[in-house]
Design an enzyme around this catalytic site. Structure first.
Site, mmCIF file in Angstrom:
data_model
loop_
_atom_site.group_PDB
_atom_site.id
_atom_site.type_symbol
_atom_site.label_atom_id
_atom_site.label_comp_id
_atom_site.label_asym_id
_atom_site.label_seq_id
_atom_site.Cartn_x
_atom_site.Cartn_y
_atom_site.Cartn_z
ATOM 1 N N ASP A 121 0.870 -1.184 0.000
ATOM 2 C CA ASP A 121 0.000 0.000 0.000
ATOM 3 C C ASP A 121 0.899 1.223 0.000
ATOM 4 O OD1 ASP A 121 0.958 -0.397 2.526
ATOM 5 O OD2 ASP A 121 -0.854 0.238 3.547
ATOM 6 N N CYS A 122 1.324 1.619 -1.175
ATOM 7 C CA CYS A 122 2.332 2.660 -1.279
ATOM 8 C C CYS A 122 1.760 3.841 -2.034
ATOM 9 C CB CYS A 122 3.561 2.108 -2.001
ATOM 10 S SG CYS A 122 4.719 3.361 -2.483
ATOM 11 N N GLY A 123 1.922 5.035 -1.468
ATOM 12 C CA GLY A 123 1.402 6.245 -2.098
ATOM 13 C C GLY A 123 2.258 6.770 -3.226
ATOM 14 N N GLY A 124 3.251 6.021 -3.649
ATOM 15 C CA GLY A 124 4.032 6.444 -4.802
ATOM 16 C C GLY A 124 5.410 6.956 -4.443
ATOM 17 N N ASN A 145 -0.546 -2.942 -5.959
ATOM 18 C CA ASN A 145 -0.601 -1.796 -5.063
ATOM 19 C C ASN A 145 -2.061 -1.509 -4.741
ATOM 20 O OD1 ASN A 145 -0.119 0.465 -3.556
ATOM 21 N ND2 ASN A 145 1.083 1.526 -5.118
#
Lengths: 169, 339
Positions: B71-74, B90
């Site tokens: 779960d990565c916001g970029g 993701n």
């Protein structure tokens, strides 16, 4: 009619304020960051990461260097998040401590070397730009942030190493 | 018996669809999401018959990981697994972003995935295992069939060029070319970083800050948070709270919270609500949680054993309770004489 136009003005005003902020950052922060990052990236290109790797392998056996110079070089030459791959040079029981030192330095470094963690500049830049608006120079802040960062990562590295040893017994 | 599934991008998502099948060796689903195994990872495991692992507690060798759920916001994590050649799901709607964006391709990465985006598949032409293990297999196959090794090839090239000594003009030309190339590439990397990461963040923060200051919320913040931030005990408390092991992994991702808070505090410094000599301790107070979300990934990048990760995560998290506030005190001592 007047009410509607007032509401519209207030609504646009919210984003006008944001726009002004955006322009002040783009003109105030980006030019320096672009030139500094390009210069440092070029220097890294000339030196080559393989030379840095060879040097780093030699210094891992000294506790103080392992949690100061090693993470600093990893941050500068490999940048976040590739810097953690230097963890492979240290012993298994030191890896968590090296990671902690290395990650804890990825914001203190941005005052002097923004290229090292360009995606997370605003921890430092956010506060520094506030001081600049007061007309204060932020050079001293960047240098002190770097120095305190080195002290903190050394403490974190040593302490983490001890806790890890206690846990894995 | 393992089953094949197809994972499609959810609404606002990017990449994919990925069609995957576990193999005897490559049969692990790694959930790198914090707070236990995510339902999406669980569902992938249930449908394929693969085994699901909590990436914060343990890990597996790269060639056994079929797919990673992040779960990565970029910022970082979304590129780490594609770089290793591992399929990546993701949960956030993020496309090619972050410093490792060049490794994020639709063939290996899919984003904004929810449980309803996973389908059973009867398509059989797809590759088996993760791409890294496939290329490893191909390489071993190649090494077997190809008699000419790299070293031999080099020797041949060296022989061919022997006797043809380059004159000085050619050599200078080559050096100049190399220098220009390195500088140009440095510029290209910089501009990519500015456009891909720095400008989007500025856009987001500037909009947020504009709304806060123009709507009057800024005054509320000035009256509540600024007094806390202009005393040393207040700063120590902030660092302590940020360093609490349950909170720190939640506050960490992408340093987004630290950056937004940094910017908010910056605007308070500019207004004179917080004295400038508190700038240095503030930098450490808002950042006690740095990297706490990333410990297992960072350790696996450093090629740590699964056991090291198991003990390494709590070692880092607990140590921050002490060193977070301590860092504020050290920074405070070092601020003496500045401003």
């Amino acid at each position: 009619m007047e009410v509607i136009s007032n509401v519209a003005n207030a609504f646009i005003g919210l984003f006008n304020a944001g726009g002004e902020q955006f322009v002040s950052w783009v003109t105030g922060i980006i030019p320096l960051v672009v030139c500094l990052m390009t210069a440092v990236n070029a220097v890294i290109g000339f030196i080559g990461t393989d030379r840095v790797e060879r040097f780093c392998q030699k210094i891992t056996k000294y506790t103080i260097l392992r949690y100061t110079l090693l993470p600093i070089l990893a941050d500068i030459f490999l940048t976040n998040p590739a810097q953690y791959t230097f963890g492979r040079f240290v012993k298994e029981e030191h890896k968590a401590a090296f990671y902690d030192a290395s990650v804890s330095f990825c914001h203190p470094i941005t005052g002097l070397f923004p290229h090292a963690n360009a995606g997370e500049l605003f921890v430092y830049t956010g506060i520094a730009s506030g001081l600049q608006e007061l007309g204060l120079s932020v050079g001293g802040l960047a240098v002190r942030y770097f120095i305190v960062g080195v002290i903190v990562i050394l403490i974190r590295g040593i302490l983490c190493e001890k806790i890890f040893a206690a846990l894995s017994k | 018996m393992y089953k094949t599934i197809t994972i499609k991008a959810g609404s606002g998502g990017w990449g994919g669809p990925l069609t995957i099948t576990p193999t005897e060796k490559c049969n692990k689903v790694l959930s790198v999401t914090g707070g236990g195994i995510h339902p999406v990872a669980q569902k992938i495991a249930d449908m394929t018959g693969a085994e699901v692992l909590d990436g914060f507690k343990t890990t597996a060798p790269d060639d056994e990981i079929l797919i990673a759920v992040v779960d990565c916001g970029g910022t970082a994590r979304c590129g780490v697994y594609p770089k290793k050649g591992i399929y990546t799901v993701n949960l956030e709607p993020v496309g090619k972003a972050g410093p490792l964006a060049k490794y994020i391709t639709p063939e290996i990465y899919v984003s904004a995935v929810k449980e309803s985006d996973i389908y059973e598949s009867d398509y059989t032409g797809q590759a088996v295992g993760n791409p890294a293990s496939q290329s490893a297999q191909e390489e071993t196959a190649k090494a077997g069939s190809e008699p000419k090794s790299k070293a031999q090839a080099k020797e041949e090239v060296a022989k061919a060029s022997e006797g043809k000594k380059e004159n000085i003009v050619t050599r200078i030309g080559k050096v100049v070319g190399r220098v220009v190339n390195i500088c140009f590439q440095a510029g290209r990397d910089t501009i990519e970083m500015v456009i891909g990461t720095i400008l989007p963040f500025m856009a987001f923060t500037a909009t947020l800050l504009g709304i806060i200051s123009a709507s009057g919320l800024g005054n509320v913040i000035a009256k509540t948070i600024s007094p806390i931030c202009s005393t040393l005990p207040g700063m120590v408390i902030i660092a302590f709270v940020c360093g609490i092991p349950i909170l720190s992994p939640v506050l960490g991702p992408g340093a987004v919270i630290a950056q937004v808070v940094g910017t908010l505090l910056g605007s308070q410094f500019a207004l004179g609500n917080i004295p400038p000599q508190y700038a240095l301790p503030a930098l450490f107070a808002i950042d006690a949680q740095v990297g706490c979300d990333f410990v297992p990934v960072g350790l696996s990048l450093g090629e740590a054993e699964p056991e090291t990760i198991e003990y390494g995560v709590p070692a880092v998290l607990f140590e921050r309770i002490v060193t977070g506030p301590l860092a504020v005190l050290i920074a405070f001592a070092f601020s003496i004489g500045m401003y």
